[in-house]
Design a protein around this motif. Structure first.
Motif, PDB file in Angstrom:
ATOM      1  N   TYR A 256     -22.584 -55.809   4.300  1.00  0.00           N
ATOM      2  CA  TYR A 256     -22.491 -56.397   5.642  1.00  0.00           C
ATOM      3  C   TYR A 256     -21.803 -55.401   6.577  1.00  0.00           C
ATOM      4  N   VAL A 257     -21.941 -55.636   7.901  1.00  0.00           N
ATOM      5  CA  VAL A 257     -21.259 -54.774   8.854  1.00  0.00           C
ATOM      6  C   VAL A 257     -20.672 -55.612   9.986  1.00  0.00           C
ATOM      7  N   SER A 258     -19.461 -55.276  10.361  1.00  0.00           N
ATOM      8  CA  SER A 258     -18.797 -55.838  11.535  1.00  0.00           C
ATOM      9  C   SER A 258     -18.296 -54.674  12.372  1.00  0.00           C
ATOM     10  N   ARG A 259     -17.705 -54.962  13.525  1.00  0.00           N
ATOM     11  CA  ARG A 259     -17.148 -53.888  14.334  1.00  0.00           C
ATOM     12  C   ARG A 259     -15.908 -54.371  15.074  1.00  0.00           C
ATOM     13  N   LEU A 260     -15.027 -53.410  15.359  1.00  0.00           N
ATOM     14  CA  LEU A 260     -13.784 -53.621  16.086  1.00  0.00           C
ATOM     15  C   LEU A 260     -13.689 -52.600  17.203  1.00  0.00           C
ATOM     16  N   PRO A 261     -13.018 -52.928  18.307  1.00  0.00           N
ATOM     17  CA  PRO A 261     -12.735 -51.879  19.301  1.00  0.00           C
ATOM     18  C   PRO A 261     -11.946 -50.756  18.635  1.00  0.00           C
ATOM     19  N   ILE A 262     -12.320 -49.518  18.884  1.00  0.00           N
ATOM     20  CA  ILE A 262     -11.688 -48.410  18.185  1.00  0.00           C
ATOM     21  C   ILE A 262     -10.210 -48.271  18.547  1.00  0.00           C
ATOM     22  N   ASP A 263      -9.821 -48.803  19.709  1.00  0.00           N
ATOM     23  CA  ASP A 263      -8.419 -48.740  20.100  1.00  0.00           C
ATOM     24  C   ASP A 263      -7.633 -49.968  19.641  1.00  0.00           C
ATOM     25  N   ASP A 264      -8.248 -50.820  18.823  1.00  0.00           N
ATOM     26  CA  ASP A 264      -7.588 -52.042  18.351  1.00  0.00           C
ATOM     27  C   ASP A 264      -7.982 -52.307  16.890  1.00  0.00           C
ATOM     28  N   PRO A 265      -7.728 -51.361  15.975  1.00  0.00           N
ATOM     29  CA  PRO A 265      -8.320 -51.436  14.631  1.00  0.00           C
ATOM     30  C   PRO A 265      -7.693 -52.461  13.703  1.00  0.00           C
ATOM     31  N   THR A 266      -6.598 -53.114  14.120  1.00  0.00           N
ATOM     32  CA  THR A 266      -5.973 -54.121  13.266  1.00  0.00           C
ATOM     33  C   THR A 266      -6.153 -55.536  13.796  1.00  0.00           C
ATOM     34  N   ASN A 267      -6.927 -55.688  14.869  1.00  0.00           N
ATOM     35  CA  ASN A 267      -7.038 -56.981  15.562  1.00  0.00           C
ATOM     36  C   ASN A 267      -8.163 -57.811  14.955  1.00  0.00           C
ATOM     37  N   ALA A 268      -7.792 -58.744  14.097  1.00  0.00           N
ATOM     38  CA  ALA A 268      -8.800 -59.579  13.433  1.00  0.00           C
ATOM     39  C   ALA A 268      -9.611 -60.400  14.424  1.00  0.00           C
ATOM     40  N   LYS A 269      -8.992 -60.812  15.527  1.00  0.00           N
ATOM     41  CA  LYS A 269      -9.674 -61.676  16.489  1.00  0.00           C
ATOM     42  C   LYS A 269     -10.708 -60.933  17.330  1.00  0.00           C
ATOM     43  N   ALA A 270     -10.648 -59.605  17.330  1.00  0.00           N
ATOM     44  CA  ALA A 270     -11.580 -58.816  18.148  1.00  0.00           C
ATOM     45  C   ALA A 270     -12.855 -58.450  17.394  1.00  0.00           C
ATOM     46  N   ARG A 271     -12.981 -58.853  16.159  1.00  0.00           N
ATOM     47  CA  ARG A 271     -14.127 -58.448  15.347  1.00  0.00           C
ATOM     48  C   ARG A 271     -15.411 -59.147  15.787  1.00  0.00           C
ATOM     49  N   GLN A 272     -16.517 -58.380  15.677  1.00  0.00           N
ATOM     50  CA  GLN A 272     -17.859 -58.920  15.878  1.00  0.00           C
ATOM     51  C   GLN A 272     -18.670 -58.644  14.615  1.00  0.00           C
ATOM     52  N   PHE A 273     -19.661 -59.491  14.352  1.00  0.00           N
ATOM     53  CA  PHE A 273     -20.411 -59.441  13.107  1.00  0.00           C
ATOM     54  C   PHE A 273     -21.908 -59.340  13.393  1.00  0.00           C
ATOM     55  N   TRP A 274     -22.593 -58.517  12.613  1.00  0.00           N
ATOM     56  CA  TRP A 274     -24.034 -58.342  12.776  1.00  0.00           C
ATOM     57  C   TRP A 274     -24.757 -59.465  12.034  1.00  0.00           C
ATOM     58  N   ASP A 275     -25.598 -60.220  12.758  1.00  0.00           N
ATOM     59  CA  ASP A 275     -26.280 -61.362  12.150  1.00  0.00           C
ATOM     60  C   ASP A 275     -27.738 -61.069  11.789  1.00  0.00           C
ATOM     61  N   GLY A 276     -28.126 -59.800  11.854  1.00  0.00           N
ATOM     62  CA  GLY A 276     -29.485 -59.401  11.565  1.00  0.00           C
ATOM     63  C   GLY A 276     -30.270 -59.020  12.795  1.00  0.00           C
ATOM     64  N   SER A 277     -29.785 -59.456  13.969  1.00  0.00           N
ATOM     65  CA  SER A 277     -30.464 -59.116  15.225  1.00  0.00           C
ATOM     66  C   SER A 277     -29.509 -58.815  16.361  1.00  0.00           C
ATOM     67  N   GLN A 278     -28.269 -59.294  16.267  1.00  0.00           N
ATOM     68  CA  GLN A 278     -27.322 -59.059  17.354  1.00  0.00           C
ATOM     69  C   GLN A 278     -25.887 -59.198  16.838  1.00  0.00           C
ATOM     70  N   TRP A 279     -24.945 -58.744  17.690  1.00  0.00           N
ATOM     71  CA  TRP A 279     -23.528 -58.890  17.387  1.00  0.00           C
ATOM     72  C   TRP A 279     -23.039 -60.227  17.930  1.00  0.00           C
ATOM     73  N   GLN A 280     -22.208 -60.905  17.147  1.00  0.00           N
ATOM     74  CA  GLN A 280     -21.605 -62.155  17.616  1.00  0.00           C
ATOM     75  C   GLN A 280     -20.275 -62.382  16.920  1.00  0.00           C
ATOM     76  N   ASP A 281     -19.585 -63.446  17.300  1.00  0.00           N
ATOM     77  CA  ASP A 281     -18.188 -63.617  16.918  1.00  0.00           C
ATOM     78  C   ASP A 281     -17.964 -64.387  15.621  1.00  0.00           C
ATOM     79  N   ARG A 282     -18.996 -64.987  15.041  1.00  0.00           N
ATOM     80  CA  ARG A 282     -18.806 -65.860  13.884  1.00  0.00           C
ATOM     81  C   ARG A 282     -19.137 -65.120  12.579  1.00  0.00           C
ATOM     82  N   GLU A 283     -18.148 -64.974  11.724  1.00  0.00           N
ATOM     83  CA  GLU A 283     -18.373 -64.316  10.442  1.00  0.00           C
ATOM     84  C   GLU A 283     -19.366 -65.092   9.587  1.00  0.00           C
ATOM     85  N   THR A 284     -19.380 -66.402   9.722  1.00  0.00           N
ATOM     86  CA  THR A 284     -20.272 -67.217   8.890  1.00  0.00           C
ATOM     87  C   THR A 284     -21.739 -66.923   9.148  1.00  0.00           C
ATOM     88  N   ALA A 285     -22.064 -66.323  10.278  1.00  0.00           N
ATOM     89  CA  ALA A 285     -23.458 -65.989  10.595  1.00  0.00           C
ATOM     90  C   ALA A 285     -23.809 -64.552  10.223  1.00  0.00           C
TER      91      ALA A 285
END
Length: 407
Positions: A256-285
């Motif tokens: 799987y792949v997620s992403r974080l702002p490069i200037d905020d690498p420890t911020n769990a709340k800033a993560r986005q997750f790839w759902d197969g077609s786009q980035w979004q905020d829900r890890e479950t997707a």
């Protein structure tokens, strides 16, 4: 070291499939650092301030190159009392050309108790090795407040900011798995991912600044192991995760792949997750970009090299017998149809059952380290299922380097 060989043994496959469970309390939340929405943020103990490099090494040659053979000779001749063997060896190049290395379970000479500690750190200059030691001569990344082991997974060097303090030259981010160890040799359980922030000042010595939980504590055997690989690109830090699916006869892991702002690498709340077609905020997707059937090892490398994204791992998991390369034009793939086996690397699971198993696992790439051939430098961890043999012949538990053409 022993955890990787465990992946190759039936008894430990029971652990990975959830047939054996360990019980541990969830960590208690601690106060986050100012402006850092962390689940738990832990300052290092006083021992971290005593960090030093032993022995000292000259400055690296900025135009220098290496070969896999030179690095293998370097590994053969290392003989520190506090570093006899270790697995993993994730790396990142510092701003002055030296290389920071994070190691997993680390064996020491019989003069030390315990003989095996959770992790260690090197800094190399060319083929000269310095170990980062503190007065306590224990793990560089201490156990968490609930005594969960920290095993390094991946390392990235980022530009420091004013918030990191005056005179800081490098900020090194190390993603760590939090591991619950059991009473028996093969008992371990992944509990989540933490992030260590290591700062390098004017004296060139890496010092642990803080450790931050990225994911909450969980005993679910099939959770995504985030931090299995990391790669920076532009304003984003791409954080990859692997997942064991518990499917019969499937030893590879989903990726799987997620992403974080490069200037905020420890911020769990800033993560986005790839759902197969786009980035979004829900890890479950989140959707896998590589399926388990021909999936990766637990820990792997993903790097942007030129304009291509390159994965180095084992196709089919740590049980597999080949190091494999996948490539794509994007951090999200598609990777599935690009896999090419590049180096023979026997897993060891089919050795003589009446003999000691010799294992190779967790190949990692080191694209920052330039080779004379222009090929990609790749290391693979080695081990044995006999701990006494490992103590007697520590070279059997040191990584082996290869050069892999970028196909």
């Amino acid at each position: 070291m022993l955890r990787r060989s465990a992946v190759l043994l039936p008894a430990v496959l029971l652990l990975l499939t959830g047939c054996v469970r360990l019980s541990a309390p969830a960590p208690e939340p601690g106060p986050p650092r100012d402006g850092e929405p962390a689940l738990v943020s832990t300052a290092p103990d006083a021992d971290a301030a005593t960090a030093r490099l032993e022995p000292s090494c000259p400055a690296p040659d900025p135009e220098g190159t290496v070969t896999a053979a030179q690095f293998n000779r370097m590994m053969d001749r290392v003989d520190f009392p506090t570093w006899q063997s270790a697995d993993l060896g994730a790396s990142a190049m510092l701003s002055d050309g030296r290389v920071f290395w994070a190691w997993g379970d680390t064996g020491r000479t019989k003069d030390y108790d315990p003989r095996l500690i959770d992790n260690s750190v090197w800094v190399t200059s060319g083929a000269c090795v310095s170990q980062v030691l503190t007065d306590g001569e224990s793990e560089f990344f201490p156990r968490d407040p609930k005594e969960l082991t920290h095993w390094p997974m991946t390392v990235v060097r980022l530009e420091p900011t004013a918030a990191d303090g005056e005179g800081i030259r490098d900020k090194v981010i190390v993603y760590l798995s939090r591991i619950q160890r059991g009473d028996r040799q093969w008992d371990f359980l992944f509990r989540g991912t933490s992030v260590a922030v290591v700062l390098v000042g004017a004296d060139g010595v890496p010092r642990l600044d803080r450790t931050v939980e990225l994911t909450s504590d969980s005993a679910d055997f099939d959770q995504i192991n985030w931090g299995a690989a990391v790669a920076p690109d532009g304003e984003w830090l791409y954080l990859y995760g692997t997942r064991y699916t518990n499917e019969a006869f499937i030893t590879g892991r989903e990726l799987y792949v997620s992403r974080l702002p490069i200037d905020d690498p420890t911020n769990a709340k800033a993560r986005q997750f790839w759902d197969g077609s786009q980035w979004q905020d829900r890890e479950t997707a989140a959707a896998p970009i590589i399926e388990a059937e021909n999936g990766t090892s637990q820990t792997l490398s993903v790097d942007k090299i030129g304009e291509r994204w390159v994965i180095i791992s084992k196709r089919g998991g740590d049980l597999a017998d080949w190091i494999t390369m996948w490539t794509a034009d994007s951090p999200t793939g598609p990777f599935e149809d690009t896999a090419i086996d590049v180096v023979s690397s026997p897993g060891g699971h089919d050795d003589d059952p009446d003999d000691v198993d010799h294992l190779t696992y967790t190949p990692l790439s080191h694209p920052d380290i330039r080779t004379a051939s222009g090929s990609l430098l790749v290391s693979v961890s080695r081990n044995t299922t006999d701990i006494e043999e490992l103590y007697d012949r520590p070279q059997s538990g040191r990584v082996l380097f290869h050069e892999v053409p970028l196909v």
